[in-house]
Design a protein around this motif. Structure first.
Motif, mmCIF file in Angstrom:
data_model
loop_
_atom_site.group_PDB
_atom_site.id
_atom_site.type_symbol
_atom_site.label_atom_id
_atom_site.label_comp_id
_atom_site.label_asym_id
_atom_site.label_seq_id
_atom_site.Cartn_x
_atom_site.Cartn_y
_atom_site.Cartn_z
ATOM 1 N N SER A 12 0.856 -1.249 -0.016
ATOM 2 C CA SER A 12 -0.045 -0.096 -0.009
ATOM 3 C C SER A 12 0.849 1.219 0.068
ATOM 4 C CB SER A 12 -0.944 -0.031 1.244
ATOM 5 O OG SER A 12 -0.092 -0.102 2.518
ATOM 6 N N PRO A 13 0.131 2.422 -0.554
ATOM 7 C CA PRO A 13 1.096 3.683 -0.422
ATOM 8 C C PRO A 13 1.709 3.845 1.009
ATOM 9 C CG PRO A 13 -1.055 4.018 -1.508
ATOM 10 C CD PRO A 13 -1.151 2.638 -0.860
ATOM 11 N N MET A 14 2.958 4.468 1.124
ATOM 12 C CA MET A 14 3.702 4.890 2.438
ATOM 13 C C MET A 14 4.193 6.344 2.429
ATOM 14 S SD MET A 14 6.048 1.323 2.898
ATOM 15 C CE MET A 14 6.474 2.116 4.436
ATOM 16 N N VAL A 15 4.224 6.687 3.676
ATOM 17 C CA VAL A 15 5.104 7.929 3.728
ATOM 18 C C VAL A 15 5.976 7.532 4.996
ATOM 19 C CG1 VAL A 15 4.869 10.153 4.898
ATOM 20 C CG2 VAL A 15 3.091 9.537 3.210
ATOM 21 N N VAL A 16 7.055 8.110 4.758
ATOM 22 C CA VAL A 16 8.192 7.605 5.906
ATOM 23 C C VAL A 16 8.469 8.872 6.321
ATOM 24 C CG1 VAL A 16 10.473 7.016 6.310
ATOM 25 C CG2 VAL A 16 9.160 5.618 4.670
ATOM 26 N N LEU A 17 8.650 9.200 7.921
ATOM 27 C CA LEU A 17 8.922 10.225 8.458
ATOM 28 C C LEU A 17 10.526 10.234 8.991
ATOM 29 C CD1 LEU A 17 5.462 10.561 10.463
ATOM 30 C CD2 LEU A 17 5.992 11.862 8.364
ATOM 31 N N ILE A 18 11.263 11.210 8.609
ATOM 32 C CA ILE A 18 12.652 11.207 9.452
ATOM 33 C C ILE A 18 12.941 12.539 9.894
ATOM 34 C CG2 ILE A 18 13.310 9.519 7.605
ATOM 35 C CD1 ILE A 18 14.672 11.812 6.043
ATOM 36 N N ASN A 19 13.940 12.789 10.617
ATOM 37 C CA ASN A 19 14.358 13.920 11.224
ATOM 38 C C ASN A 19 15.927 13.795 11.175
ATOM 39 O OD1 ASN A 19 14.698 12.581 13.606
ATOM 40 N ND2 ASN A 19 13.305 13.995 14.664
ATOM 41 N N ALA A 20 16.543 14.660 12.110
ATOM 42 C CA ALA A 20 17.946 14.785 12.275
ATOM 43 C C ALA A 20 18.462 13.661 13.069
ATOM 44 C CB ALA A 20 18.464 16.156 12.938
ATOM 45 N N GLY A 21 17.466 12.901 14.025
ATOM 46 C CA GLY A 21 17.805 11.813 14.673
ATOM 47 C C GLY A 21 17.822 10.509 13.828
ATOM 48 N N SER A 22 17.382 10.615 12.795
ATOM 49 C CA SER A 22 17.175 9.483 11.990
ATOM 50 C C SER A 22 18.615 9.028 11.564
ATOM 51 C CB SER A 22 16.242 9.379 10.751
ATOM 52 O OG SER A 22 14.988 10.011 11.464
ATOM 53 N N ALA A 23 19.217 7.902 11.913
ATOM 54 C CA ALA A 23 20.693 7.562 11.550
ATOM 55 C C ALA A 23 20.665 6.120 11.093
ATOM 56 C CB ALA A 23 21.485 7.902 12.827
ATOM 57 N N SER A 24 21.960 5.819 10.409
ATOM 58 C CA SER A 24 22.364 4.540 10.187
ATOM 59 C C SER A 24 21.392 3.797 9.469
ATOM 60 C CB SER A 24 22.858 4.076 11.572
ATOM 61 O OG SER A 24 23.532 2.676 11.389
ATOM 62 N N ALA A 25 20.864 2.618 10.254
ATOM 63 C CA ALA A 25 19.819 1.796 9.802
ATOM 64 C C ALA A 25 18.717 2.292 9.321
ATOM 65 C CB ALA A 25 19.453 0.587 10.744
ATOM 66 N N SER A 26 18.067 3.398 10.142
ATOM 67 C CA SER A 26 16.965 4.307 9.620
ATOM 68 C C SER A 26 17.307 4.816 8.082
ATOM 69 C CB SER A 26 16.748 5.557 10.507
ATOM 70 O OG SER A 26 16.525 4.853 11.761
ATOM 71 N N GLU A 27 18.294 5.176 7.938
ATOM 72 C CA GLU A 27 18.781 6.012 6.645
ATOM 73 C C GLU A 27 18.631 4.877 5.397
ATOM 74 O OE1 GLU A 27 21.354 10.031 7.687
ATOM 75 O OE2 GLU A 27 22.254 7.765 8.468
ATOM 76 N N ILE A 28 18.988 3.789 5.802
ATOM 77 C CA ILE A 28 19.211 2.726 4.772
ATOM 78 C C ILE A 28 17.751 2.344 4.414
ATOM 79 C CG2 ILE A 28 19.438 0.170 4.559
ATOM 80 C CD1 ILE A 28 22.061 0.273 6.085
ATOM 81 N N VAL A 29 16.794 2.155 5.456
ATOM 82 C CA VAL A 29 15.426 1.942 5.043
ATOM 83 C C VAL A 29 14.751 3.075 4.151
ATOM 84 C CG1 VAL A 29 13.095 1.427 6.071
ATOM 85 C CG2 VAL A 29 14.914 0.472 7.202
ATOM 86 N N ALA A 30 14.854 4.179 4.831
ATOM 87 C CA ALA A 30 14.351 5.459 4.121
ATOM 88 C C ALA A 30 14.915 5.847 2.764
ATOM 89 C CB ALA A 30 14.535 6.825 4.893
ATOM 90 N N GLY A 31 16.041 5.521 2.463
ATOM 91 C CA GLY A 31 16.919 5.676 1.249
ATOM 92 C C GLY A 31 16.284 4.697 0.242
ATOM 93 N N ALA A 32 16.243 3.248 0.720
ATOM 94 C CA ALA A 32 15.837 2.434 -0.145
ATOM 95 C C ALA A 32 14.515 2.652 -0.769
ATOM 96 C CB ALA A 32 16.032 0.906 0.654
ATOM 97 N N LEU A 33 13.702 2.907 0.041
ATOM 98 C CA LEU A 33 12.161 3.403 -0.209
ATOM 99 C C LEU A 33 12.100 4.402 -0.880
ATOM 100 C CD1 LEU A 33 10.277 2.265 3.290
ATOM 101 C CD2 LEU A 33 10.615 0.822 1.369
ATOM 102 N N GLN A 34 12.781 5.452 -0.708
ATOM 103 C CA GLN A 34 12.773 6.538 -1.553
ATOM 104 C C GLN A 34 13.108 6.284 -3.121
ATOM 105 O OE1 GLN A 34 15.341 9.885 -0.665
ATOM 106 N NE2 GLN A 34 13.644 11.320 -0.979
ATOM 107 N N ASP A 35 14.296 5.594 -2.945
ATOM 108 C CA ASP A 35 15.126 5.395 -4.423
ATOM 109 C C ASP A 35 14.338 4.618 -5.281
ATOM 110 O OD1 ASP A 35 17.168 6.717 -3.535
ATOM 111 O OD2 ASP A 35 18.831 5.341 -3.672
ATOM 112 N N HIS A 36 13.382 3.621 -4.700
ATOM 113 C CA HIS A 36 12.410 2.750 -5.340
ATOM 114 C C HIS A 36 10.907 3.186 -5.861
ATOM 115 C CE1 HIS A 36 14.841 -0.963 -5.849
ATOM 116 N NE2 HIS A 36 15.204 -0.676 -4.815
ATOM 117 N N GLU A 37 11.112 4.496 -5.161
ATOM 118 C CA GLU A 37 9.756 5.436 -5.365
ATOM 119 C C GLU A 37 8.675 4.535 -4.730
ATOM 120 O OE1 GLU A 37 9.175 6.541 -9.422
ATOM 121 O OE2 GLU A 37 10.865 7.747 -9.476
ATOM 122 N N ARG A 38 9.058 3.764 -3.744
ATOM 123 C CA ARG A 38 8.039 3.274 -2.965
ATOM 124 C C ARG A 38 7.354 4.135 -1.804
ATOM 125 N NH1 ARG A 38 4.706 1.514 -0.993
ATOM 126 N NH2 ARG A 38 4.121 -0.552 0.296
#
Length: 343
Positions: free
Chosen positions: A278-304
């Motif tokens: 289903s459609p998704m929104v991912v919330l991040i901030n300056a405290g999102s680091a490391s593994a969080s950035e991996i997940v967010a980056g993958a979902l963004q790059d795949h336009e997921r």
């Protein structure tokens, strides 16, 4: 899907001619020449320093200095620290509930853990810890800071904090408590729309995520998912991969690159019967680091997913925990990670 990185050694057996053997001996002499200087300094300290110092204490200090000179994330872990490191990813511990790092030479709060004393005291991502119990944190090591901030449940610790953007520091006294390692929270916002909050990536995060998603499916049919990674300091690489895999059916999730050209390793999503599509929104901030950035980056790059919030912490390296024979260990930066688009 559980992924484990194995560290090993390759033994090359080569038969050398006598002349080559001499060349090798000379090369080995050159390689170990700097150790003579180390041995000489160690000898002088033991003989002439103003007080007696245990040799193990000197060696520990030398190893710490060697690793901490490499980057802010590499460090030596003595036996106690090595055990604490395992606890922080698998069990519970007593402390205030913050993830810290050395950033630009300053002891910095990556993120407070929700519903902990530090969170309730108002500590925020980006806060600089100037003092612990009135003692300056200038030149403090990361593990020494962790050791000073942690302590028995019910005991106080006073931190001098400079909030991001403020001119004057404040003193905050926090009562330590047991910090449970619960990494997933979830709820139905309204019919069809669900909220999933990941607070960190520990050994049970993917398992807890699937349990939460199963529970939510029992309450509603997904029309949209909000994945909240704000103030999530990261954690285990394999958990970030398997969490991203829950929302992707194919494609590259992340790749890591070590010092050698042939050390590149790809982590690929696999189709599973319970993938969330289903459609998704991912919330991040300056405290999102490391593994969080991996997940967010993958979902963004795949336009997921659409990312909302502010720029993340920016930690792009992978640390490998290497146990030593005496029960201590190393946390050593062994690779850099990149999102599918190469960021």
């Amino acid at each position: 899907m559980r992924l484990t990185i194995w560290l090993g050694s390759l033994l090359l057996v080569v038969t050398l001619a006598a002349t080559a053997g001499l060349g090798l001996a000379e090369s080995e002499d050159n390689r170990y020449e700097p150790l003579k200087r180390f041995s000489q300094v160690l000898d002088y300290v033991e003989k002439f320093y103003v007080r007696d110092v245990e040799r193990n204490e000197l060696i520990d200090g030398a190893v710490r200095g060697m690793l901490e000179d490499l980057d802010p994330h590499s460090s030596y872990l003595d036996r106690e620290e090595f055990e604490e490191m395992h606890v922080s990813t698998s069990g519970e511990f007593s402390g205030v509930g913050i993830e810290i790092s050395i950033k630009d030479g300053r002891l910095t709060v990556v993120s407070p853990i929700e519903d902990t004393p530090a969170y309730n005291a108002g500590l925020e991502s980006g806060d600089i810890i100037l003092e612990i119990e009135g003692v300056s944190t200038q030149d403090i090591t990361l593990m020494e800071a962790v050791r000073q901030i942690r302590g028995p449940r019910g005991s106080p610790v006073t931190l001098t904090i400079l909030h991001e953007g403020d001119q004057s520091p404040i003193k905050v006294t926090i009562i330590r408590d047991t910090i449970p390692i619960v990494s997933v929270k979830s709820e139905v916002l309204e019919d069809g729309y669900v909220y999933v909050r990941l607070t960190r990536f520990n050994e049970r995060t993917t398992e807890e995520l699937h349990e939460a998603l199963d529970d939510l499916r029992g309450q509603t049919t997904f029309r949209g998912v909000i994945l909240d990674l704000r103030d999530n300091p990261g954690g285990l690489l394999d958990q970030s991969v398997s969490v991203a895999d829950a929302f992707l059916s194919e494609g590259l999730i992340v790749y890591i690159q070590g010092r050698e050209e042939n050390s590149k390793r790809d982590y690929i999503a696999t189709q599973q019967s319970d993938d969330v599509d289903s459609p998704m929104v991912v919330l991040i901030n300056a405290g999102s680091a490391s593994a969080s950035e991996i997940v967010a980056g993958a979902l963004q790059d795949h336009e997921r997913a659409t990312l909302l919030g502010e720029p993340s912490f920016g930690k792009g390296s992978v640390q490998t925990i290497i146990p030593l024979d005496d029960g201590s260990g190393l946390r050593l930066t062994t690779a850099l990670y990149y999102t599918p688009s190469g960021r």
